[in-house]
Design a protein around this motif. Structure first.
Motif, PDB file in Angstrom:
ATOM      1  N   GLU A 182      33.764   3.693  13.555  1.00 25.70           N
ATOM      2  CA  GLU A 182      33.256   3.930  12.200  1.00 25.70           C
ATOM      3  C   GLU A 182      33.825   5.227  11.622  1.00 25.70           C
ATOM      4  OE1 GLU A 182      29.498   1.494  13.791  1.00 25.70           O
ATOM      5  OE2 GLU A 182      29.193   3.624  13.426  1.00 25.70           O
ATOM      6  N   PHE A 186      37.067   3.982   9.406  1.00 28.91           N
ATOM      7  CA  PHE A 186      36.501   3.749   8.068  1.00 28.91           C
ATOM      8  C   PHE A 186      36.156   5.022   7.293  1.00 28.91           C
ATOM      9  CE2 PHE A 186      35.314  -0.083  10.555  1.00 28.91           C
ATOM     10  CZ  PHE A 186      35.989  -1.021   9.800  1.00 28.91           C
ATOM     11  N   SER A 187      36.122   6.167   7.972  1.00 24.65           N
ATOM     12  CA  SER A 187      35.712   7.380   7.254  1.00 24.65           C
ATOM     13  C   SER A 187      36.809   8.433   7.178  1.00 24.65           C
ATOM     14  CB  SER A 187      34.441   7.973   7.881  1.00 24.65           C
ATOM     15  OG  SER A 187      33.353   7.094   7.687  1.00 24.65           O
ATOM     16  N   ASP A 214      39.827   5.724  -5.636  1.00 25.43           N
ATOM     17  CA  ASP A 214      38.427   5.275  -5.670  1.00 25.43           C
ATOM     18  C   ASP A 214      38.282   3.783  -5.390  1.00 25.43           C
ATOM     19  OD1 ASP A 214      37.774   7.844  -6.220  1.00 25.43           O
ATOM     20  OD2 ASP A 214      37.178   7.515  -8.308  1.00 25.43           O
ATOM     21  N   LYS A 217      38.512   3.267  -1.776  1.00 25.46           N
ATOM     22  CA  LYS A 217      37.345   3.773  -1.045  1.00 25.46           C
ATOM     23  C   LYS A 217      36.135   2.851  -1.209  1.00 25.46           C
ATOM     24  CE  LYS A 217      37.515   8.217  -2.428  1.00 25.46           C
ATOM     25  NZ  LYS A 217      37.249   9.685  -2.343  1.00 25.46           N
ATOM     26  N   ILE A 218      36.008   2.233  -2.368  1.00 22.46           N
ATOM     27  CA  ILE A 218      34.913   1.267  -2.557  1.00 22.46           C
ATOM     28  C   ILE A 218      35.115   0.063  -1.630  1.00 22.46           C
ATOM     29  CG2 ILE A 218      33.940  -0.412  -4.194  1.00 22.46           C
ATOM     30  CD1 ILE A 218      34.233   1.742  -6.378  1.00 22.46           C
ATOM     31  N   VAL A 220      36.807   0.000   1.225  1.00 20.78           N
ATOM     32  CA  VAL A 220      36.663   0.342   2.650  1.00 20.78           C
ATOM     33  C   VAL A 220      35.187   0.527   2.998  1.00 20.78           C
ATOM     34  CG1 VAL A 220      36.856   2.878   2.846  1.00 20.78           C
ATOM     35  CG2 VAL A 220      38.022   1.397   4.492  1.00 20.78           C
ATOM     36  N   ALA A 221      34.377   0.942   2.029  1.00 16.79           N
ATOM     37  CA  ALA A 221      32.930   1.046   2.269  1.00 16.79           C
ATOM     38  C   ALA A 221      32.335  -0.332   2.541  1.00 16.79           C
ATOM     39  CB  ALA A 221      32.237   1.681   1.066  1.00 16.79           C
ATOM     40  N   GLU A 222      32.814  -1.318   1.809  1.00 16.04           N
ATOM     41  CA  GLU A 222      32.303  -2.676   2.028  1.00 16.04           C
ATOM     42  C   GLU A 222      32.660  -3.164   3.435  1.00 16.04           C
ATOM     43  OE1 GLU A 222      32.793  -5.413  -1.229  1.00 16.04           O
ATOM     44  OE2 GLU A 222      32.987  -7.104   0.160  1.00 16.04           O
ATOM     45  N   LYS A 224      33.230  -1.235   6.039  1.00 14.40           N
ATOM     46  CA  LYS A 224      32.451  -0.457   7.010  1.00 14.40           C
ATOM     47  C   LYS A 224      31.038  -1.033   7.146  1.00 14.40           C
ATOM     48  CE  LYS A 224      30.893   4.232   8.089  1.00 14.40           C
ATOM     49  NZ  LYS A 224      30.770   5.625   7.603  1.00 14.40           N
ATOM     50  N   SER A 225      30.424  -1.369   6.016  1.00 15.31           N
ATOM     51  CA  SER A 225      29.090  -1.978   6.082  1.00 15.31           C
ATOM     52  C   SER A 225      29.134  -3.282   6.860  1.00 15.31           C
ATOM     53  CB  SER A 225      28.544  -2.243   4.679  1.00 15.31           C
ATOM     54  OG  SER A 225      28.234  -1.018   4.065  1.00 15.31           O
ATOM     55  N   PHE A 227      31.244  -4.063   9.192  1.00 16.15           N
ATOM     56  CA  PHE A 227      31.444  -3.692  10.599  1.00 16.15           C
ATOM     57  C   PHE A 227      30.116  -3.270  11.240  1.00 16.15           C
ATOM     58  CE2 PHE A 227      32.476  -0.721  14.006  1.00 16.15           C
ATOM     59  CZ  PHE A 227      33.490  -1.385  14.684  1.00 16.15           C
ATOM     60  N   CYS A 228      29.296  -2.551  10.494  1.00 12.09           N
ATOM     61  CA  CYS A 228      28.037  -2.021  11.037  1.00 12.09           C
ATOM     62  C   CYS A 228      26.914  -3.042  11.040  1.00 12.09           C
ATOM     63  CB  CYS A 228      27.573  -0.823  10.220  1.00 12.09           C
ATOM     64  SG  CYS A 228      28.663   0.591  10.348  1.00 12.09           S
ATOM     65  N   GLU A 229      26.952  -3.999  10.121  1.00  9.03           N
ATOM     66  CA  GLU A 229      25.782  -4.852   9.927  1.00  9.03           C
ATOM     67  C   GLU A 229      25.956  -6.291  10.380  1.00  9.03           C
ATOM     68  OE1 GLU A 229      24.044  -2.595   5.920  1.00  9.03           O
ATOM     69  OE2 GLU A 229      25.026  -4.532   5.702  1.00  9.03           O
ATOM     70  N   ARG A 230      27.204  -6.788  10.421  1.00  2.00           N
ATOM     71  CA  ARG A 230      27.377  -8.226  10.571  1.00  2.00           C
ATOM     72  C   ARG A 230      27.766  -8.660  11.981  1.00  2.00           C
ATOM     73  NH1 ARG A 230      31.185 -12.481   7.284  1.00  2.00           N
ATOM     74  NH2 ARG A 230      30.090 -14.300   8.075  1.00  2.00           N
TER      75      ARG A 230
ATOM     76  N   ARG B 165      21.906   0.975  15.082  1.00  2.83           N
ATOM     77  CA  ARG B 165      22.186  -0.010  16.140  1.00  2.83           C
ATOM     78  C   ARG B 165      21.107  -0.028  17.211  1.00  2.83           C
ATOM     79  NH1 ARG B 165      27.134  -2.499  15.489  1.00  2.83           N
ATOM     80  NH2 ARG B 165      28.594  -1.135  14.434  1.00  2.83           N
ATOM     81  N   GLU B 229      22.969 -13.035  10.830  1.00  7.15           N
ATOM     82  CA  GLU B 229      24.039 -12.115  11.236  1.00  7.15           C
ATOM     83  C   GLU B 229      23.912 -10.700  10.677  1.00  7.15           C
ATOM     84  OE1 GLU B 229      27.632 -15.455  11.604  1.00  7.15           O
ATOM     85  OE2 GLU B 229      27.586 -14.123   9.883  1.00  7.15           O
ATOM     86  N   ILE B 333      33.281  11.450   1.400  1.00  2.00           N
ATOM     87  CA  ILE B 333      34.262  10.488   0.877  1.00  2.00           C
ATOM     88  C   ILE B 333      33.909  10.106  -0.561  1.00  2.00           C
ATOM     89  CG2 ILE B 333      35.259   8.182   1.150  1.00  2.00           C
ATOM     90  CD1 ILE B 333      34.437   8.344   4.135  1.00  2.00           C
TER      91      ILE B 333
END
Lengths: 421, 421
Positions: A182, A186-187, A214, A217-218, A220-222, A224-225, A227-230, B165, B229, B333
């Motif tokens: 992450e 992504f950051s 910008d 960056k918008i 890549v935020a999607e 990252k989310s 990656f973290c949530e799904r 997590r 998911e 960011i």
């Protein structure tokens, strides 16, 4: 040195005693005496210690995770529990795709040690083969097979929701290693960070442009989310060309210590994105004897074949198991062939866009983030290297922002070919 | 009857001994003798046994989960571990929003018993209040507050990825109860199932039309995948109007045994969807003294106010904590006000569409699935009931399929108003 939990870091001496104490390992060597056995520490790049153990009667590899990141040193702690998740993923992916995953012989959780198949010469790291300009005519076939099997069979297309949640919960434990991704994927590339580096001064303005973009960056935020949530499938989590060992007829995927339940597109994108990096690095390896032009076309064909074969194989598995226990699309509801086809087309289109997005993010981070790739690093002339890297970076930025506009891998190949120094 | 794990089902007799043995409970009653204490079993609808314990010096509610679904009977087993997740969610949501979540006094994992605040009269179940045509002028204010706090503070807008997590992994254990939702909300209404029922014969063709609506089924599959998911926040998981107790100035959310890390839109949609059901049921409750027309407008205003206030409160939290540990959009960011605004607009738009989709799915399942709502069930005239239900069903189908076209809650209200018998 032993810590309270039974862990001690092995060295070339203590590793001998360790092997003698592990029956599953001595059995591989034909007995307990280790006469004529050769042990070599070879490292594995960024994170771990790896010993190759070769005897007259057999061989194996011993891999130990230490509680920090080898590349950075003890200043960046990293749980050695990653070895547990690596062993778990090797076994699960190995069960699903034994042809392309090395066998695990031994796992010791308290020592964070995995004993597994030694991938004998002429196996080399795929990345090195791509730098050397070696052809791998079976690579697309093998990698599409590996990805189709490991991703399909760990998704809700095959899993019941109960077994899925159980497995997701287990792999949530690999959180420190996910955190590393992450941060570094992504950051950091999108902000000022002392971990970042790039071919300076050539790419100073390019790195700055990434931090100012910008729209990028918008997007890549999607990712990252996602990656973290799904929790879509059990992904390898680090499927670049340095995690694959090859010969002309063997393809073996190693090092799944970043494994967790995440978006499938992250694995597919990692592989394709690293092939695109290899493509853009070729100009830096061209010389009078070999302009690499044919090899660049070969890489593009491998990219196209990988996606097309993956899609075909993934859909085949789906068709074979559409009456099974997978709960994403029960046959009792999705009971007409045309409805199945619509669902499959939608699924593959979304997956394609995810893969392009993640692949692009992986490309960008290799140019302006902490960890670079040998494809570019081995180009001695900094100006030439920067020029290759700039092409890759521009390609990554464009793919990340425009990913939803692509319908075929052929359109992606066209964009790659449009980018010139 | 005691099982091996220390569990025994309480009855009106053994519950007395149980209370005496639990200091946290006797303390609530002012001592251990239970003189003048009245105990009443009241049930809670579909799943559990609930005792109200009233004494001269204090009171509480005791809730016990049994290893099956009360509504169906012992033929549908359901882990009593759901009480563990309910207690966990009550405590976490209570910490985040104490004004709208009852306090937990006692939890006993082996007995699956929760002791918590008794919501004294005139608290009633919101659904009953809506059927009775009672006005709740603070409902939108309170529910938007509850949802904004519980969802924001358990998302990656506030959580670090590691704490996220860890919590996701813990709640993956509530898999059986998630499975129940997956079946009864996202699957059964769209296929032939002996659990389904509807107001027959009036709605026979409507139920059949749902099963034949391919576009609808494709959309509900997408929502089901998201439910399975996507670990976006700690959601209540069953936030209909039967899980809320109200007076004119108090709003208390109870029964989060379906809690897990899932999509935020599922909670928001459950609440809004059940208000829409209440709206469509009003014609069935109209009589000469009260045509319910004004009350229908009141419900529509509550729907609009809930979303608008939720959006405002959620964004306020985001603004307050944008420099915090939340890792979805690090300030390092996303460092420009206009970039923050773009991200927030995108986030709220996606969340709005998710909420409409899930809300619609919850409406549909209450008309043609296993569990119906008292809003309609209490309409004695089957023909009149069916007519109300058909309106709700048609509204749900349209919202589910067209959800991405809505930009404001006002547009949703217009669609609701367009639907006439």
């Amino acid at each position: 040195m032993e810590s309270g939990d039974g862990f001690r870091a092995l060295d070339e001496k203590s590793v001998v005693e360790y092997i003698k104490s592990a029956p599953a390992l001595t059995a591989r060597l034909g007995g307990g005496q280790l006469e004529g056995v050769e042990i070599r520490e070879v490292g594995d790049g960024n994170l771990n210690f790896v010993y190759i153990v070769l005897g007259p009667a057999g061989s194996f590899v011993l891999k130990q995770a230490l509680p920090y990141i080898r590349l950075v040193g003890e200043s960046w702690p990293m749980t050695k529990e990653r070895a547990y998740f690596e062993a778990l993923a090797l076994k699960e992916h190995g069960r699903l795709c034994p042809d392309h995953v090395p066998e695990v012989y031994h796992f010791d959780r308290s020592m964070s040690v995995i004993g597994m198949r030694y991938l004998e010469p002429p196996h080399i790291i795929l990345r090195k083969g791509l730098i050397a300009g070696i052809e791998y005519p079976l690579l697309a076939e093998h990698m599409s097979e590996y990805m189709a099997k490991t991703l399909f069979f760990t998704s809700l297309l095959y899993h019941s929701t109960a077994e899925h949640r159980r497995a997701v919960g287990e792999f949530c434990g690999n959180l420190e290693i996910c955190r590393l991704t992450e941060q570094v994927v992504f950051s950091d590339p999108y902000r000022v960070s002392h971990f970042n580096r790039w071919t300076s001064p050539y790419l100073d303005r390019d790195a700055e442009a990434v931090r100012q973009d910008d729209a990028l960056k918008i997007e890549v935020a999607e990712l990252k989310s996602m990656f973290c949530e799904r929790a879509q499938a059990l992904i390898h989590g680090d499927l670049h060309t340095g995690s694959i060992m090859v010969t002309s007829d063997s393809t073996q995927v190693i090092d799944p210590e970043f494994a967790f339940y995440g978006p499938m597109g992250y694995d597919i994108g990692a592989f394709l994105g690293n092939l695109i990096l290899a493509y853009f690095s070729q100009d830096g390896h061209a010389n009078e004897g070999n302009d690499r032009k044919a090899y660049k076309q070969r890489i593009l064909r491998t990219i196209a074949e990988t996606w097309d074969l993956f899609q075909k194989k993934f859909i085949s598995r789906w068709d074979e198991h559409k009456d099974g226990k997978g709960e994403a699309y029960p046959i009792s509801i999705y009971n007409k062939p045309e409805l199945q086809i619509s669902l499959q087309q939608k699924y593959m289109k979304d997956l394609f866009h995810d893969a392009l997005g993640f692949g692009a993010a992986k490309m960008i981070r290799r140019i302006v983030g902490i960890a670079h790739v040998e494809d570019f690093e081995s180009i001695a002339d900094a100006s030439k290297r920067a020029s290759c890297e700039r092409n890759a970076l521009n390609c990554g930025r464009r793919l990340l922002k425009e990913r939803r506009q692509f319908e075929t891998i052929g359109q992606v190949i066209s964009v790659i070919q449009e980018i010139q120094p």
